[in-house]
Design a protein around this motif. Structure first.
Motif, PDB file in Angstrom:
ATOM      1  N   LEU A 144     -15.591  -0.525 -22.711  1.00  0.00           N
ATOM      2  CA  LEU A 144     -15.390  -0.599 -21.266  1.00  0.00           C
ATOM      3  C   LEU A 144     -14.279   0.351 -20.821  1.00  0.00           C
ATOM      4  O   LEU A 144     -14.375   0.989 -19.760  1.00  0.00           O
ATOM      5  CB  LEU A 144     -15.040  -2.033 -20.857  1.00  0.00           C
ATOM      6  N   ALA A 145     -13.218   0.463 -21.611  1.00  0.00           N
ATOM      7  CA  ALA A 145     -12.100   1.348 -21.266  1.00  0.00           C
ATOM      8  C   ALA A 145     -12.554   2.799 -21.206  1.00  0.00           C
ATOM      9  O   ALA A 145     -12.179   3.549 -20.287  1.00  0.00           O
ATOM     10  CB  ALA A 145     -10.971   1.176 -22.274  1.00  0.00           C
ATOM     11  N   LEU A 146     -13.364   3.224 -22.154  1.00  0.00           N
ATOM     12  CA  LEU A 146     -13.834   4.610 -22.163  1.00  0.00           C
ATOM     13  C   LEU A 146     -14.817   4.869 -21.022  1.00  0.00           C
ATOM     14  O   LEU A 146     -14.812   5.947 -20.414  1.00  0.00           O
ATOM     15  CB  LEU A 146     -14.477   4.929 -23.515  1.00  0.00           C
ATOM     16  N   ARG A 147     -15.645   3.884 -20.717  1.00  0.00           N
ATOM     17  CA  ARG A 147     -16.560   4.036 -19.580  1.00  0.00           C
ATOM     18  C   ARG A 147     -15.776   4.089 -18.264  1.00  0.00           C
ATOM     19  O   ARG A 147     -16.103   4.878 -17.369  1.00  0.00           O
ATOM     20  CB  ARG A 147     -17.554   2.880 -19.550  1.00  0.00           C
ATOM     21  N   ALA A 148     -14.730   3.256 -18.169  1.00  0.00           N
ATOM     22  CA  ALA A 148     -13.891   3.267 -16.971  1.00  0.00           C
ATOM     23  C   ALA A 148     -13.174   4.607 -16.824  1.00  0.00           C
ATOM     24  O   ALA A 148     -13.051   5.141 -15.713  1.00  0.00           O
ATOM     25  CB  ALA A 148     -12.880   2.127 -17.038  1.00  0.00           C
ATOM     26  N   ARG A 152     -13.566   7.121 -13.677  1.00  0.00           N
ATOM     27  CA  ARG A 152     -12.380   7.496 -12.902  1.00  0.00           C
ATOM     28  C   ARG A 152     -12.193   9.009 -12.892  1.00  0.00           C
ATOM     29  O   ARG A 152     -11.836   9.597 -11.857  1.00  0.00           O
ATOM     30  CB  ARG A 152     -11.141   6.820 -13.501  1.00  0.00           C
ATOM     31  N   THR A 153     -12.451   9.660 -14.021  1.00  0.00           N
ATOM     32  CA  THR A 153     -12.357  11.116 -14.117  1.00  0.00           C
ATOM     33  C   THR A 153     -13.363  11.786 -13.196  1.00  0.00           C
ATOM     34  O   THR A 153     -13.105  12.866 -12.648  1.00  0.00           O
ATOM     35  CB  THR A 153     -12.578  11.579 -15.567  1.00  0.00           C
ATOM     36  N   ASP A 154     -14.511  11.142 -13.012  1.00  0.00           N
ATOM     37  CA  ASP A 154     -15.552  11.682 -12.129  1.00  0.00           C
ATOM     38  C   ASP A 154     -15.285  11.368 -10.657  1.00  0.00           C
ATOM     39  O   ASP A 154     -16.096  11.719  -9.792  1.00  0.00           O
ATOM     40  CB  ASP A 154     -16.920  11.127 -12.522  1.00  0.00           C
ATOM     41  N   GLY A 155     -14.177  10.685 -10.370  1.00  0.00           N
ATOM     42  CA  GLY A 155     -13.798  10.435  -8.985  1.00  0.00           C
ATOM     43  C   GLY A 155     -14.147   9.062  -8.443  1.00  0.00           C
ATOM     44  O   GLY A 155     -13.984   8.821  -7.244  1.00  0.00           O
ATOM     45  N   ALA A 156     -14.625   8.163  -9.276  1.00  0.00           N
ATOM     46  CA  ALA A 156     -14.979   6.827  -8.803  1.00  0.00           C
ATOM     47  C   ALA A 156     -13.728   6.023  -8.471  1.00  0.00           C
ATOM     48  O   ALA A 156     -12.684   6.190  -9.108  1.00  0.00           O
ATOM     49  CB  ALA A 156     -15.797   6.093  -9.861  1.00  0.00           C
ATOM     50  N   THR A 157     -13.823   5.149  -7.476  1.00  0.00           N
ATOM     51  CA  THR A 157     -12.718   4.266  -7.137  1.00  0.00           C
ATOM     52  C   THR A 157     -12.705   3.088  -8.107  1.00  0.00           C
ATOM     53  O   THR A 157     -13.696   2.821  -8.797  1.00  0.00           O
ATOM     54  CB  THR A 157     -12.839   3.736  -5.708  1.00  0.00           C
ATOM     55  N   TYR A 158     -11.591   2.357  -8.143  1.00  0.00           N
ATOM     56  CA  TYR A 158     -11.506   1.196  -9.015  1.00  0.00           C
ATOM     57  C   TYR A 158     -12.564   0.158  -8.643  1.00  0.00           C
ATOM     58  O   TYR A 158     -13.158  -0.489  -9.511  1.00  0.00           O
ATOM     59  CB  TYR A 158     -10.111   0.573  -8.930  1.00  0.00           C
ATOM     60  N   ARG A 159     -12.818   0.010  -7.365  1.00  0.00           N
ATOM     61  CA  ARG A 159     -13.804  -0.971  -6.918  1.00  0.00           C
ATOM     62  C   ARG A 159     -15.210  -0.552  -7.342  1.00  0.00           C
ATOM     63  O   ARG A 159     -16.022  -1.388  -7.752  1.00  0.00           O
ATOM     64  CB  ARG A 159     -13.729  -1.133  -5.400  1.00  0.00           C
ATOM     65  N   GLU A 160     -15.504   0.738  -7.250  1.00  0.00           N
ATOM     66  CA  GLU A 160     -16.814   1.227  -7.688  1.00  0.00           C
ATOM     67  C   GLU A 160     -16.985   1.022  -9.189  1.00  0.00           C
ATOM     68  O   GLU A 160     -18.077   0.683  -9.667  1.00  0.00           O
ATOM     69  CB  GLU A 160     -16.957   2.707  -7.327  1.00  0.00           C
ATOM     70  N   ILE A 161     -15.919   1.238  -9.935  1.00  0.00           N
ATOM     71  CA  ILE A 161     -15.980   1.025 -11.385  1.00  0.00           C
ATOM     72  C   ILE A 161     -16.262  -0.441 -11.691  1.00  0.00           C
ATOM     73  O   ILE A 161     -17.084  -0.771 -12.556  1.00  0.00           O
ATOM     74  CB  ILE A 161     -14.664   1.467 -12.049  1.00  0.00           C
ATOM     75  N   ALA A 162     -15.595  -1.339 -10.965  1.00  0.00           N
ATOM     76  CA  ALA A 162     -15.789  -2.771 -11.175  1.00  0.00           C
ATOM     77  C   ALA A 162     -17.223  -3.177 -10.874  1.00  0.00           C
ATOM     78  O   ALA A 162     -17.810  -4.006 -11.589  1.00  0.00           O
ATOM     79  CB  ALA A 162     -14.818  -3.563 -10.309  1.00  0.00           C
ATOM     80  N   VAL A 186      -7.726  -1.524 -13.519  1.00  0.00           N
ATOM     81  CA  VAL A 186      -6.629  -0.557 -13.655  1.00  0.00           C
ATOM     82  C   VAL A 186      -6.164  -0.502 -15.105  1.00  0.00           C
ATOM     83  O   VAL A 186      -5.925   0.586 -15.654  1.00  0.00           O
ATOM     84  CB  VAL A 186      -5.459  -0.928 -12.723  1.00  0.00           C
ATOM     85  N   ARG A 187      -6.046  -1.658 -15.742  1.00  0.00           N
ATOM     86  CA  ARG A 187      -5.631  -1.691 -17.156  1.00  0.00           C
ATOM     87  C   ARG A 187      -6.670  -1.027 -18.053  1.00  0.00           C
ATOM     88  O   ARG A 187      -6.311  -0.330 -19.013  1.00  0.00           O
ATOM     89  CB  ARG A 187      -5.385  -3.138 -17.601  1.00  0.00           C
ATOM     90  N   LEU A 188      -7.951  -1.226 -17.756  1.00  0.00           N
ATOM     91  CA  LEU A 188      -8.994  -0.579 -18.544  1.00  0.00           C
ATOM     92  C   LEU A 188      -8.900   0.936 -18.442  1.00  0.00           C
ATOM     93  O   LEU A 188      -9.033   1.651 -19.450  1.00  0.00           O
ATOM     94  CB  LEU A 188     -10.372  -1.054 -18.078  1.00  0.00           C
ATOM     95  N   VAL A 189      -8.671   1.437 -17.241  1.00  0.00           N
ATOM     96  CA  VAL A 189      -8.554   2.886 -17.053  1.00  0.00           C
ATOM     97  C   VAL A 189      -7.343   3.424 -17.811  1.00  0.00           C
ATOM     98  O   VAL A 189      -7.413   4.468 -18.476  1.00  0.00           O
ATOM     99  CB  VAL A 189      -8.454   3.241 -15.557  1.00  0.00           C
ATOM    100  N   LYS A 190      -6.224   2.715 -17.739  1.00  0.00           N
ATOM    101  CA  LYS A 190      -5.020   3.141 -18.464  1.00  0.00           C
ATOM    102  C   LYS A 190      -5.272   3.148 -19.970  1.00  0.00           C
ATOM    103  O   LYS A 190      -4.840   4.063 -20.681  1.00  0.00           O
ATOM    104  CB  LYS A 190      -3.851   2.221 -18.124  1.00  0.00           C
TER     105      LYS A 190
END
Length: 211
Positions: A144-148, A152-162, A186-190
């Motif tokens: 999940l962290a790598l997918r997040a 995020r790198t592609d410009g998705a918002t945190y809400r869109e990722i969720a 946010v923790r997954l992205v970090k």
């Protein structure tokens, strides 16, 4: 038995020829034994007495499984579907008896476990799960962290990722900023960013079992 000479990389890997059109799952990745604790260091054994040693045959490995580096020879072999990584300073002998040598360091029990599983595999016995095996929960979280991170790198918002990663949780726009789910994403992205930099190397070393 053929091999290609390579140079050592400070990150612990080797500059062997690789196919950029394939993922790491489709080709063999070699690691230095001082970086990956489960690499088994072996040397030819002096056979004496009434013992009947188990022989290790690396002669049938191809270039994708056996390579020569500046520090010796690296092999990746499979026994009953289980991967074993082996390192020896000298060129492997055909169907030879070997002994295993381990330093008494913080990774000793994990190194010994890798050697035990190799011995069981050579004897046709069940090899069992390694001590450092990742739990199902941790594997899922890393995925999940790598997918997040990708999203995020592609410009998705945190809400869109969720909404994509955790579709069962539908959070209204008004409640999103203060919801626990936002903190989780946010923790997954970090975590994903940390893995992409050099955090992945921590996965190569089993965590200490000391309390």
């Amino acid at each position: 038995m053929s091999a290609r000479v390579s140079s050592f990389d400070s990150n612990g890997g080797w500059f062997f020829a690789a196919d950029p059109g394939q993922s790491y799952l489709e080709q063999t990745i070699f690691w230095a034994p001082e970086v990956l604790a489960t690499v088994i260091p072996v040397r030819p054994a002096l056979i004496a007495g009434p013992y009947s040693p188990v022989r290790l045959d690396l002669s049938n490995l191809d270039d994708g499984q056996l390579r020569q580096g500046p520090d010796g020879w690296h092999a990746v072999m499979h026994l009953r579907g289980v991967e074993h990584r082996i390192w020896c300073k000298e060129a492997p002998l055909v169907s030879a008896a070997y002994t295993v040598e381990y330093p008494l360091d913080r990774d000793f029990e994990f190194r010994v476990d890798a050697g035990r599983r190799l011995w069981r595999g050579l004897n046709g016995r069940p090899q069992g799960a390694p001590l450092h095996a990742l739990s199902v929960y941790r594997r899922r979280r890393l995925a999940l962290a790598l997918r997040a991170l990708d999203a995020r790198t592609d410009g998705a918002t945190y809400r869109e990722i969720a909404e994509v990663l955790l579709p069962a949780h539908r959070i209204g726009k008004r409640d999103w900023r203060t919801h626990d789910l936002r903190s989780q994403i946010v923790r997954l992205v970090k975590t994903g960013f940390a893995l992409a930099q050099d955090g992945y190397r921590a996965l190569l070393r089993p965590p200490s079992r000391r309390k």
